[in-house]
Scaffold this active site. Structure first.
Site, PDB file in Angstrom:
ATOM      1  N   TRP A   1       0.502  -1.144   0.093  1.00  0.00           N
ATOM      2  CA  TRP A   1       0.199  -0.345   0.050  1.00  0.00           C
ATOM      3  C   TRP A   1       1.071   0.981   0.046  1.00  0.00           C
ATOM      4  CZ3 TRP A   1       1.557   3.045   4.030  1.00  0.00           C
ATOM      5  CH2 TRP A   1       2.416   1.765   5.222  1.00  0.00           C
ATOM      6  N   CYS A   2       2.218   1.123   0.528  1.00  0.00           N
ATOM      7  CA  CYS A   2       2.786   2.058   0.376  1.00  0.00           C
ATOM      8  C   CYS A   2       3.200   2.823  -0.696  1.00  0.00           C
ATOM      9  CB  CYS A   2       4.013   1.739   1.322  1.00  0.00           C
ATOM     10  SG  CYS A   2       5.700   2.917   1.146  1.00  0.00           S
ATOM     11  N   TYR A   3       3.447   4.103  -1.127  1.00  0.00           N
ATOM     12  CA  TYR A   3       3.356   4.888  -2.054  1.00  0.00           C
ATOM     13  C   TYR A   3       4.334   4.365  -2.806  1.00  0.00           C
ATOM     14  CZ  TYR A   3       4.776   8.800  -5.215  1.00  0.00           C
ATOM     15  OH  TYR A   3       5.137   9.778  -5.962  1.00  0.00           O
TER      16      TYR A   3
END
Length: 482
Positions: free
Chosen positions: A169-171
């Site tokens: 989920w981390c950009y």
């Protein structure tokens, strides 16, 4: 020429011939009592003269230390890594200073707050990390997927293991992924794991392997760790000795870094990788990784004398954090405002200790612990501090002793964002002025004379009354007999 008889005429203390005076038992008793009374009252007056009284007043703050105030602190965070720990300052005038490092020192600590090594250096501040432009290109998986079951097999099988700990989920993890996979594929082709095996690039999904990531103290995503065969050895506290990569994240830089790491290691002697100390990789892109998940932050900041905030949080311009996994529990060893009084000066001025705030630093020694759970996640710990200045003006050596005292109210607040430890401070526009008052020597002499004269006079009156009463009683008794 004035005669002697005229001079004698002004004598206030005319003498009665001794043979005309009469000593009495009652007079002797009163004389003893009067002498003891004089001695007692003289001692009390002397003690009062030697003691120092104080007067307290509240006045508008007339600080002599300028427009800035120094805040000193020593705070331990058992669950915040020094890798991301940031000290920020802001105020109502718009000042906003982020990640202060010049006057701050950080030390990795274990869960028992014991330091685990030398000072932790965060490296250059504000460096913009370069990412690749391959986000729209197709790429194949080039890195090995690691789990808790095969991680240590890989770390002991290859001389160098470079791992990308990420979260889907981390950009920033998404930005890194294509460059990482392309670089891993190039390195795998150049250093075949089956034939060469000196270096392998791998990845760990921290949403799937949470315990493995916690074991390596991963708090920000992505975190790139460099493990060298033989150096990742657990000691008594379960610490690991490896390095973090902080360099650019484009494919070319990653490949160049991997080449630099593997270059000093001869193909036929990968067993001795630990003994080979030569490594030309630039220090600014790799540094020792935090050995534990905690951090002790100490030092000082200077703030304007207006309401403001001191905030300690996890901060990074190229990492993401999972708020539900952040724990801002902390133990405050020391937090004070203003310049501290030197021990030598303090020892010389013990009499002013009751008036200054050394015993009023309300947060010193206190613990604020948040236990992460489903019902107690994303907790920000806030402290509201009311700061008042106290000045003591001494009369003995005319010194000015000044110190800041504060009262504190703390609370745990649910937050939708990344939890922080926040100290709201507000300085009172008024200050407490304590002035020492010492009696003058002439006042002391006057009181001593009043004591002696007053006791002597009162004793004389009592003796006269007693003597006349006894004479009257004798006359009455004689009159009855006749």
């Amino acid at each position: 020429m004035v005669s002697t008889s005229k001079i004698k005429s002004v004598d206030f203390y005319r003498k009665i011939p001794r043979d005309l005076t009469e000593a009495s038992l009652s007079g002797a008793g009163l004389s003893v009592i009067a002498a003891l009374s004089m001695m007692f009252l003289f001692g009390m007056e002397l003690s009062n003269y030697l003691s120092v009284s104080t007067s307290t007043s509240v006045i508008v703050d007339q600080s002599s230390d300028g427009d800035f105030l120094r805040i000193e602190f020593n705070i331990s965070f058992p669950a915040l890594s020094c890798e991301f720990a940031s000290v920020d300052v802001s105020d109502v005038l718009g000042t906003n200073r982020l990640n202060i490092t010049k006057t701050i020192r950080k030390y990795s600590i274990d869960p028992d707050l014991r330091p685990t090594g030398a000072e932790f250096h965060s490296g250059p501040v504000g460096k913009v990390i370069k990412h690749g432009d391959e986000t729209d290109e197709e790429y194949s998986e080039g890195s090995a997927s690691l789990t808790a079951q095969n991680f240590y097999k890989y770390s002991h099988q290859h001389a160098i293991l470079v791992v990308n700990f990420f979260a889907p989920w981390c950009y920033w993890s998404t930005r890194l992924k294509p460059s990482w996979e392309k670089a891993a594929k190039i390195i795998r082709e150049r250093y075949d794991p089956e034939l060469d095996g000196r270096i392998v690039m791998a990845k760990v999904d921290c949403t799937e392997e949470g315990e493995l990531c916690r074991r390596h103290h991963i708090q920000g995503y992505p975190s790139i760790r460099i493990f060298r065969k033989g150096s990742d050895v657990r000691d008594d506290h379960g610490h690991h000795d490896h390095e973090s990569y902080y360099g650019d994240r484009d494919t070319d830089t990653l490949v160049t870094t991997m080449e630099t790491l593997v270059a000093p290691i001869p193909l036929e002697s990968q067993r001795l990788a630990l003994e080979n100390k030569s490594d030309s990789t630039a220090d600014h892109i790799k540094r020792p990784a935090p050995r534990t998940g905690g951090c002790r932050i100490e030092g000082f900041v200077r703030v304007k004398k207006v309401p403001g905030n001191l905030v300690i949080s996890a901060r990074s311009g190229s990492h993401s954090f999972d708020p539900s996994q952040m724990n801002m529990s902390h133990v405050i060893s020391h937090l004070s405002f203003g310049r501290k009084i030197a021990p030598r000066v303090m020892s010389d001025m013990k009499r002013v200790l009751p008036y200054i705030g050394g015993s009023h630093d309300r947060l010193n020694g206190r613990s604020y612990i948040s236990h992460p759970s489903d019902s107690n996640a994303n907790v920000t710990i806030e402290h509201y501090l009311q700061v008042v200045k106290t000045e003591v003006i001494t009369t003995r050596d005319h010194k000015l002793v000044e110190e800041y005292e504060y009262t504190a109210h703390s609370s745990l607040v649910q937050s939708l964002y990344i939890p922080v430890a926040k100290f709201h401070f507000e300085l009172s526009p008024m200050q407490v002025l304590v002035t020492e008052n010492r009696k003058s020597f002439w006042h002391f002499i006057t009181n001593v004379c009043a004591i002696i004269g007053g006791v002597f006079t009162v004793a004389g009156i009592l003796d006269s009354v007693l003597h006349n009463t006894m004479r009257l009683m004798k006359k009455i008794e004689l009159g009855k007999n006749f």
